[in-house]
Write a protein that holds these residues in place. Structure first.
Motif, short mmCIF file in Angstrom:
data_model
loop_
_atom_site.label_atom_id
_atom_site.label_comp_id
_atom_site.label_asym_id
_atom_site.label_seq_id
_atom_site.Cartn_x
_atom_site.Cartn_y
_atom_site.Cartn_z
N SER A 166 31.66 -0.85 -26.77
CA SER A 166 31.85 -2.25 -26.51
C SER A 166 30.70 -3.05 -26.11
CB SER A 166 32.90 -2.48 -25.55
OG SER A 166 32.20 -2.16 -24.30
N THR A 167 30.77 -4.28 -26.37
CA THR A 167 29.50 -5.08 -25.86
C THR A 167 29.18 -4.78 -24.26
OG1 THR A 167 29.98 -7.04 -27.46
CG2 THR A 167 28.22 -7.38 -25.84
N ASP A 168 29.98 -4.75 -23.59
CA ASP A 168 29.66 -4.59 -22.29
C ASP A 168 29.12 -3.18 -21.99
OD1 ASP A 168 30.05 -7.12 -21.58
OD2 ASP A 168 32.10 -6.58 -20.96
N ALA A 169 29.84 -2.30 -22.70
CA ALA A 169 29.40 -0.70 -22.38
C ALA A 169 27.99 -0.37 -23.01
CB ALA A 169 30.53 0.14 -23.22
N ARG A 170 27.60 -1.35 -24.05
CA ARG A 170 26.38 -1.13 -24.42
C ARG A 170 25.26 -1.69 -23.38
NH1 ARG A 170 24.00 -0.38 -29.68
NH2 ARG A 170 26.04 -0.15 -30.68
N LYS A 171 25.62 -2.74 -22.85
CA LYS A 171 24.60 -3.21 -21.81
C LYS A 171 24.46 -2.29 -20.50
CE LYS A 171 25.87 -8.03 -22.60
NZ LYS A 171 26.49 -9.37 -21.99
N ASP A 172 25.84 -1.54 -20.30
CA ASP A 172 25.89 -0.41 -19.43
C ASP A 172 24.95 0.59 -19.69
OD1 ASP A 172 27.48 -1.70 -17.44
OD2 ASP A 172 29.10 -0.90 -18.61
N PHE A 199 33.42 2.49 -19.35
CA PHE A 199 33.27 4.03 -19.01
C PHE A 199 32.56 4.82 -20.11
CE2 PHE A 199 36.54 3.03 -15.79
CZ PHE A 199 36.02 3.35 -14.64
N GLY A 200 32.48 4.15 -21.34
CA GLY A 200 31.94 4.85 -22.31
C GLY A 200 30.61 4.90 -22.38
N ALA A 201 29.95 4.44 -21.60
CA ALA A 201 28.60 4.51 -21.33
C ALA A 201 28.05 5.75 -20.93
CB ALA A 201 28.00 3.39 -20.74
N ARG A 217 20.07 3.88 -19.35
CA ARG A 217 18.92 4.63 -20.17
C ARG A 217 17.43 4.14 -19.47
NH1 ARG A 217 17.71 3.57 -26.55
NH2 ARG A 217 17.12 1.73 -25.46
N ALA A 218 17.54 2.90 -19.11
CA ALA A 218 16.41 2.40 -18.38
C ALA A 218 16.22 3.27 -17.16
CB ALA A 218 16.43 0.97 -18.15
N ALA A 265 22.84 13.03 -34.93
CA ALA A 265 24.13 12.79 -35.49
C ALA A 265 24.96 11.98 -34.40
CB ALA A 265 24.92 13.94 -36.06
N VAL A 266 25.06 12.60 -33.25
CA VAL A 266 26.08 12.09 -32.33
C VAL A 266 25.67 10.73 -31.60
CG1 VAL A 266 27.20 14.36 -32.08
CG2 VAL A 266 25.26 13.67 -30.64
N ILE A 267 24.38 10.68 -31.27
CA ILE A 267 23.97 9.43 -30.47
C ILE A 267 24.28 8.20 -31.23
CG2 ILE A 267 22.07 8.17 -29.48
CD1 ILE A 267 20.72 10.94 -28.81
N PRO A 268 24.04 7.94 -32.63
CA PRO A 268 24.29 6.82 -33.25
C PRO A 268 25.80 6.62 -33.51
CG PRO A 268 22.90 8.10 -34.59
CD PRO A 268 23.10 8.78 -33.53
N ALA A 269 26.45 7.77 -33.57
CA ALA A 269 27.99 7.86 -33.70
C ALA A 269 28.60 7.20 -32.35
CB ALA A 269 28.63 9.03 -34.13
N ALA A 270 28.10 7.72 -31.29
CA ALA A 270 28.50 7.19 -30.11
C ALA A 270 28.16 5.62 -29.75
CB ALA A 270 27.91 7.92 -28.84
N MET A 271 26.90 5.26 -30.08
CA MET A 271 26.50 3.73 -29.87
C MET A 271 27.64 2.72 -30.78
SD MET A 271 24.26 4.03 -27.90
CE MET A 271 23.44 2.31 -28.23
N LYS A 272 27.85 3.49 -32.15
CA LYS A 272 28.66 2.65 -32.68
C LYS A 272 30.29 2.12 -32.10
CE LYS A 272 27.00 3.61 -37.27
NZ LYS A 272 27.18 4.47 -38.62
N GLU A 273 30.60 3.07 -31.22
CA GLU A 273 31.84 2.67 -30.52
C GLU A 273 31.79 2.19 -29.16
OE1 GLU A 273 34.81 4.09 -31.50
OE2 GLU A 273 33.64 4.20 -33.55
#
Length: 331
Positions: A312-318, A101-103, A323-324, A302-310
């Motif tokens: 998970s692998t699956d959330a990053r795929k989501d 859900f973090g995505a 984004r696409a 500042a906030v986009i990289p901070a959020a991306m670091k948090e």
């Protein structure tokens, strides 16, 4: 004697056969949210009307706003255990249930409310979002853009440096916590139903939420400054108990169709709700603040990289899929 036993056995089987019908005619669907008088409550009220019409009143809806059934955490647990049929909250409240859900909490994803609604309504996106938390005993029934995010604070936030050291409530999201820490604030995770007393007694310096929430809960009685966060929007997610839907038998599909109908009815009302909230805020003596362009850019940097670091692998795929879709649907 044997004939009597046979008749009794047949009668029992007949009664069992009638049970699903009796249950279907007496189903109650508890619909809950932590907010009051906002788009989420609008959705639940409209869904109650639509589900009752779609099932010819064989399923009755009961709406419980303003944390009447407990905190977000408690009602989320209720949905997963089957004691609550549906909960509708900000996506950040569900990150403890499923990190995917973090995505939805990464800033810069949507250009605006209309763009966000187009992305969330995209069939590919809906299919992906529906798969989140499917192994946790819940199902995503709806996802909508609620509003732009803001921070209400006693000390006005007119530039990013004004956030330094302020204790800001966030809706249970590790992604939001990371973003605010990156900006120098001290984020505090807290369910919406617990916020107002903490804001009143000084435990909190400010509150992070969607813009209609401070107006609905009259935060202007505590603080007059509300700062809009650039390209940052709250998505609300409706989680439903799949066990309940299956128990409805032939009524499951009408219940799902009622949700689609409700999305179509409520989606266009987002702008009206936001405008109403702003008018109420300003009538209550509140001020809406926009960051200067340089600070707005610095905020996103500042906030986009901070959020991306948090993520998970699956959330990053989501997130990459979202984004696409956002790029594809950008007009």
């Amino acid at each position: 004697m044997n004939r009597r036993l046979c008749l009794a056995h047949l009668a029992g089987l007949g009664a069992l056969a009638l049970l699903p019908v009796a249950r279907a005619q007496n189903l109650v669907m508890k619909l809950t949210t932590t907010t009051s008088d906002d788009l989420g409550v609008d959705w639940l009220n409209a869904y109650k009307v639509n589900l009752e019409a779609a099932t010819q009143n064989k399923v009755k809806g009961q709406v419980y706003p303003a944390s009447q059934l407990g905190t977000a955490q408690r009602t989320i647990e209720g949905v997963s255990m089957g004691t609550v049929e549906m909960a509708l909250n900000a996506s950040g409240m569900y990150e403890g249930l499923d990190a995917r859900f973090g995505a939805l909490a990464v800033p810069g994803l949507f250009d605006g409310i209309d763009h966000g609604m187009k992305v969330l309504a995209d069939p590919e996106v809906k299919t992906r979002l529906a798969s989140i938390a499917s192994k946790k005993g819940v199902e995503v029934l709806t996802t909508l853009v609620h509003s732009q995010c803001s921070i209400v604070s006693r000390k006005p936030i007119r530039k990013l440096s004004d956030l330094a050291g302020q204790k800001i409530r966030v809706p249970g999201s590790s992604i939001l916590i990371a973003q605010l820490r990156q900006l120098g604030a001290n984020p505090v995770s807290m369910s919406l139903g617990e916020v107002l007393p903490a804001f009143q007694n000084g435990t909190l310096d400010g509150v992070y939420s969607g813009t209609p929430i401070p107006s609905a809960l009259k935060y202007f009685d505590v603080a007059k400054s509300q700062t809009l966060l650039p390209s940052t929007y709250i998505a609300i997610v409706g989680l439903v108990s799949p066990t309940f839907l299956k128990s409805a038998g032939a009524l499951e599909q009408p219940l799902r169709q009622a949700a689609h109908k409700t999305d179509a009815e409520i989606g266009p009302r987002v702008h009206a709700r936001v405008a109403e909230a702003r008018a109420i805020w300003e009538k209550g003596g509140g001020e809406m603040i926009e960051l200067p362009p340089a600070d707005a850019k610095a905020y996103l940097d500042a906030v986009i990289p901070a959020a991306m670091k948090e993520l998970s692998t699956d959330a990053r795929k989501d997130y990459e899929a979202l984004r696409a879709a956002a790029v594809r649907l950008r007009s």
